[in-house]
Design an enzyme around this catalytic site. Sequence first.
Site, PDB file in Angstrom:
ATOM      1  N   LYS A 196       8.812  -6.521  -5.264  1.00 19.33           N
ATOM      2  CA  LYS A 196       9.279  -6.278  -4.014  1.00 19.33           C
ATOM      3  C   LYS A 196       8.948  -7.525  -3.272  1.00 19.33           C
ATOM      4  O   LYS A 196       7.932  -8.375  -3.596  1.00 19.33           O
ATOM      5  CB  LYS A 196       8.507  -5.052  -3.722  1.00 19.33           C
ATOM      6  CG  LYS A 196       7.199  -5.169  -3.695  1.00 19.33           C
ATOM      7  CD  LYS A 196       6.497  -3.595  -3.681  1.00 19.33           C
ATOM      8  CE  LYS A 196       4.965  -3.489  -3.480  1.00 19.33           C
ATOM      9  NZ  LYS A 196       4.509  -3.415  -4.702  1.00 19.33           N
TER      10      LYS A 196
ATOM     11  N   GLU B 103      10.241   1.542  -2.393  1.00 26.08           N
ATOM     12  CA  GLU B 103       9.316   2.635  -2.353  1.00 26.08           C
ATOM     13  C   GLU B 103       8.483   3.007  -1.036  1.00 26.08           C
ATOM     14  O   GLU B 103       8.672   2.133  -0.226  1.00 26.08           O
ATOM     15  CB  GLU B 103       8.138   2.169  -3.440  1.00 26.08           C
ATOM     16  CG  GLU B 103       8.390   1.661  -4.769  1.00 26.08           C
ATOM     17  CD  GLU B 103       7.295   1.425  -5.573  1.00 26.08           C
ATOM     18  OE1 GLU B 103       6.798   1.909  -6.254  1.00 26.08           O
ATOM     19  OE2 GLU B 103       6.981   0.328  -5.475  1.00 26.08           O
TER      20      GLU B 103
ATOM     21  N   ASP C 207       1.313  -7.567   3.183  1.00 27.20           N
ATOM     22  CA  ASP C 207      -0.003  -7.586   2.511  1.00 27.20           C
ATOM     23  C   ASP C 207      -0.557  -8.651   2.314  1.00 27.20           C
ATOM     24  O   ASP C 207       0.026  -9.767   2.223  1.00 27.20           O
ATOM     25  CB  ASP C 207       0.190  -6.268   1.391  1.00 27.20           C
ATOM     26  CG  ASP C 207       0.909  -6.820   0.308  1.00 27.20           C
ATOM     27  OD1 ASP C 207       1.644  -7.838   0.366  1.00 27.20           O
ATOM     28  OD2 ASP C 207       0.703  -6.181  -0.760  1.00 27.20           O
TER      29      ASP C 207
ATOM     30  N   THR D 225       6.289   5.613  -9.640  1.00 25.76           N
ATOM     31  CA  THR D 225       5.723   4.726  -9.073  1.00 25.76           C
ATOM     32  C   THR D 225       5.463   3.615  -9.877  1.00 25.76           C
ATOM     33  O   THR D 225       4.975   3.675 -10.639  1.00 25.76           O
ATOM     34  CB  THR D 225       4.586   5.276  -8.415  1.00 25.76           C
ATOM     35  OG1 THR D 225       5.010   6.356  -7.444  1.00 25.76           O
ATOM     36  CG2 THR D 225       3.633   4.079  -7.573  1.00 25.76           C
TER      37      THR D 225
ATOM     38  N   ASP E 249      -0.707 -10.301  -0.781  1.00 29.22           N
ATOM     39  CA  ASP E 249       0.225 -11.209  -1.787  1.00 29.22           C
ATOM     40  C   ASP E 249       1.679 -11.124  -1.223  1.00 29.22           C
ATOM     41  O   ASP E 249       2.508 -11.723  -2.035  1.00 29.22           O
ATOM     42  CB  ASP E 249       0.089 -10.470  -3.139  1.00 29.22           C
ATOM     43  CG  ASP E 249       0.482  -9.290  -3.338  1.00 29.22           C
ATOM     44  OD1 ASP E 249       0.498  -8.385  -2.491  1.00 29.22           O
ATOM     45  OD2 ASP E 249       0.860  -8.907  -4.524  1.00 29.22           O
TER      46      ASP E 249
ATOM     47  N   ASP F 179       4.124  -8.982  -1.149  1.00 29.78           N
ATOM     48  CA  ASP F 179       5.491  -7.922  -1.535  1.00 29.78           C
ATOM     49  C   ASP F 179       5.486  -6.892  -0.843  1.00 29.78           C
ATOM     50  O   ASP F 179       6.612  -6.366  -0.524  1.00 29.78           O
ATOM     51  CB  ASP F 179       5.162  -7.861  -2.925  1.00 29.78           C
ATOM     52  CG  ASP F 179       3.713  -7.232  -3.405  1.00 29.78           C
ATOM     53  OD1 ASP F 179       2.897  -6.813  -2.449  1.00 29.78           O
ATOM     54  OD2 ASP F 179       3.741  -6.831  -4.599  1.00 29.78           O
TER      55      ASP F 179
ATOM     56  N   SER G 146       5.666   3.112  -0.501  1.00 28.44           N
ATOM     57  CA  SER G 146       4.469   2.170  -0.184  1.00 28.44           C
ATOM     58  C   SER G 146       4.597   0.811   0.132  1.00 28.44           C
ATOM     59  O   SER G 146       4.123   0.030   0.069  1.00 28.44           O
ATOM     60  CB  SER G 146       3.683   2.097  -1.622  1.00 28.44           C
ATOM     61  OG  SER G 146       4.508   1.705  -2.736  1.00 28.44           O
TER      62      SER G 146
ATOM     63  N   ARG H  43      -6.938  -4.228 -11.856  1.00 29.56           N
ATOM     64  CA  ARG H  43      -7.634  -4.436 -10.558  1.00 29.56           C
ATOM     65  C   ARG H  43      -9.007  -3.984 -10.700  1.00 29.56           C
ATOM     66  O   ARG H  43      -9.372  -2.698 -10.958  1.00 29.56           O
ATOM     67  CB  ARG H  43      -6.637  -3.687  -9.465  1.00 29.56           C
ATOM     68  CG  ARG H  43      -5.635  -4.526  -9.173  1.00 29.56           C
ATOM     69  CD  ARG H  43      -4.874  -3.827  -7.965  1.00 29.56           C
ATOM     70  NE  ARG H  43      -3.318  -4.467  -8.035  1.00 29.56           N
ATOM     71  CZ  ARG H  43      -2.607  -4.207  -7.188  1.00 29.56           C
ATOM     72  NH1 ARG H  43      -2.751  -3.162  -6.253  1.00 29.56           N
ATOM     73  NH2 ARG H  43      -1.286  -4.651  -7.260  1.00 29.56           N
TER      74      ARG H  43
HETATM   75  C1  G16 Z   1       1.711  -1.441  -6.538  1.00 24.80           C
HETATM   76  C2  G16 Z   1       3.086  -1.356  -7.178  1.00 24.80           C
HETATM   77  C3  G16 Z   1       3.955  -0.278  -6.397  1.00 24.80           C
HETATM   78  C4  G16 Z   1       3.389   0.870  -6.083  1.00 24.80           C
HETATM   79  C5  G16 Z   1       2.037   0.515  -5.395  1.00 24.80           C
HETATM   80  C6  G16 Z   1       1.231   1.710  -5.145  1.00 24.80           C
HETATM   81  O1  G16 Z   1       1.985  -2.228  -5.342  1.00 24.80           O
HETATM   82  O2  G16 Z   1       3.903  -2.736  -7.732  1.00 24.80           O
HETATM   83  O3  G16 Z   1       5.111  -0.346  -7.160  1.00 24.80           O
HETATM   84  O4  G16 Z   1       4.057   1.708  -5.473  1.00 24.80           O
HETATM   85  O5  G16 Z   1       1.315  -0.153  -6.387  1.00 24.80           O
HETATM   86  O6  G16 Z   1       0.853   2.221  -6.318  1.00 24.80           O
HETATM   87  P1  G16 Z   1      -0.494   3.480  -6.387  1.00 24.80           P
HETATM   88  O7  G16 Z   1       0.269   4.610  -5.583  1.00 24.80           O
HETATM   89  O8  G16 Z   1      -0.578   3.689  -7.917  1.00 24.80           O
HETATM   90  O9  G16 Z   1      -1.690   3.011  -5.532  1.00 24.80           O
HETATM   91  P2  G16 Z   1       1.046  -3.418  -4.960  1.00 24.80           P
HETATM   92  O10 G16 Z   1       1.534  -3.998  -3.513  1.00 24.80           O
HETATM   93  O11 G16 Z   1      -0.438  -2.942  -4.646  1.00 24.80           O
HETATM   94  O12 G16 Z   1       1.206  -4.489  -6.387  1.00 24.80           O
END
Ligand code: G16
Length: 572
Positions: free
Chosen positions: A396, A383, A295, A364, A297, A299, A385, A20
């Site tokens: 997810k 999670e 969000d 995570t 995308d 998930d 998050s 990213r």
């Molecule tokens: C991604 C991962 C999740 C994780 C989240 C937050 O989610 O797929 O498993 O919990 O990032 O990660 P961090 O705390 O490192 O920012 P997503 O929805 O951003 O793809």
Amino acid sequence: MATVATEPFEGQKPGTSGLRKKAKEFRRPGYTENFVQSIFDAIGTADLTQSTLVVGGDGRYYMRDALRIIVQMAAANKVGRVVVGKNGILSTPAVSTLIRKRKSLGGIILTASHNPGGPDGDFGIKYNTGNGGPAPEGITKAIFEKTKSIKEYRICKEVQVRLLQKDWIMTLYTVKAEFDCIGEQTFLGGQFVLEIVDSITDYAALMKEIFDFDLLRTFLSGGKFRILVDAMNGVMGPYASRIFCEELGAPAESVIRNVPLEDFGGGHPDPNLTYAADLVAVLKKGEHDFGAAFDGDGDRNMILGRGGFFVNPSDSLAVIAAHNQSIPYFKQTGMKGMARSMPTSGAIDRVAKEDHFSLYEVPTGWKFFGNLMDAGKLSLCGEESFGTGSDHVREKDGLWAVLAWLTILATSKQSVEQVVNSHWTKYGRNFFTRYDYEGVESVGANEMMEKLRTIVANPADVIGKEFAGKDDNRRYTLSACDDFRYEDPIDKSITEKQGVRFIFSDGSRIVFRLSGTGTGGATIRLYIDSFESDPTRQMEDAQVALRPLIDIALEISQLQKHTGRTEPTVIT
Ligand code: G16
């Protein structure tokens, strides 16, 4: 077919969930191409001609260009077939669904998830493997290694992609009989097939297998039970409108911000109390029984009840766990096991213990659940998050979580708040909060984490020490501390430095980690989890109940000194 000379770009290291970066970075000549070629090189399969690759994304700015590049590079790298959602649109769980259904080699997802979009926003590329889940660490490390030494990439510009029209998103979502470009296009004398599929059909069919749509239709149709779903101008608008309104009979106005926009309408497509505050405000008026947001995308999910009652994601997971037998899929497949990420509250642990299910704790990142699911040890996980899901796919799944909640509400005949309160009465309550400090200077954030690591590296100096908050007489005695290390129970791989933990004698936990999904500076995440068995205290506000532990966390970390921040950006 061309082989183009290139030079490595620094920092193409996948984070928690793919690479990213700012969209501007991806637009640098060769930047996207280098990363995509590194994926093909890391896959390392000599003959891809019989393979299928699924590609799609959340419609954010730069997705069309990236999609064209990937299709042309897939052809040049001799992939036999690429399956793309119409106009590139596929939610992350829909990509996972298609990868599995088509028995594909894997997929490439174009999203930066909950991060803002637009020319100044973020973009991302993630590789998913044949099980439908995010590539495990071994593969992301191999991709990163390839990016460091790449010398050339292969691209086939003869493959012209017809789906990229002007006003492409509007064409998709405003024209009713829109399937004219769905189908196969053949290139390179039949060696390469580009197949455009409807973005929603396969995913919707899977949801129908998992849930009782007749039950949900009776529950939602006619607007007796009023729902309000905020797609935040991300990819989920068309999915939510198709499933909640067309299939289940909820009124059309039940889904808001349902047109995917390249910049998410200038918003931050992150379903939490800060970025989905508008939805919370509407729910507070008391005209709806249920609210949800997704969000960018699709998930992640946020669940709200009447009056804006907020369901913490850790509680949401535990509630679904406790009610799993009301979901037809779990009835049929059985509950093989449950899991949560390490910082997620221990609420689900209590359900697993009481109801005799195995419980796994992983770092995570959704990628860590995949091996357990593939080994038949895990059915339900989530999670803090805002991610919840099951082994129906390997991502997810926000809409799945909403259908799970609606099933629980339809079968229990209780309100969201009643369901959560009864859960706490039965299992006790884990108070949980997360503080996010976004866009912090990396130097200060790294310094803070290093200091914390030094503390936990010498546990004997701190274990047994008593801590207290500023204005509270509750005392907490430290009983353990470490930097979370995970050994995968299936392939035995080791993942280290996954979050600094302070664990107290009553089981309360303070966890610090740096986000792996941000693109500007660092984001510090502080997580606090504390169990309360006393029913007279369970209805307290989480911020009040956890105040002493928050004070202790700020004191141990010296967060303000290292970052200059007095307040978090987001509180969950
Ligand atoms: C991604 C991962 C999740 C994780 C989240 C937050 O989610 O797929 O498993 O919990 O990032 O990660 P961090 O705390 O490192 O920012 P997503 O929805 O951003 O793809």
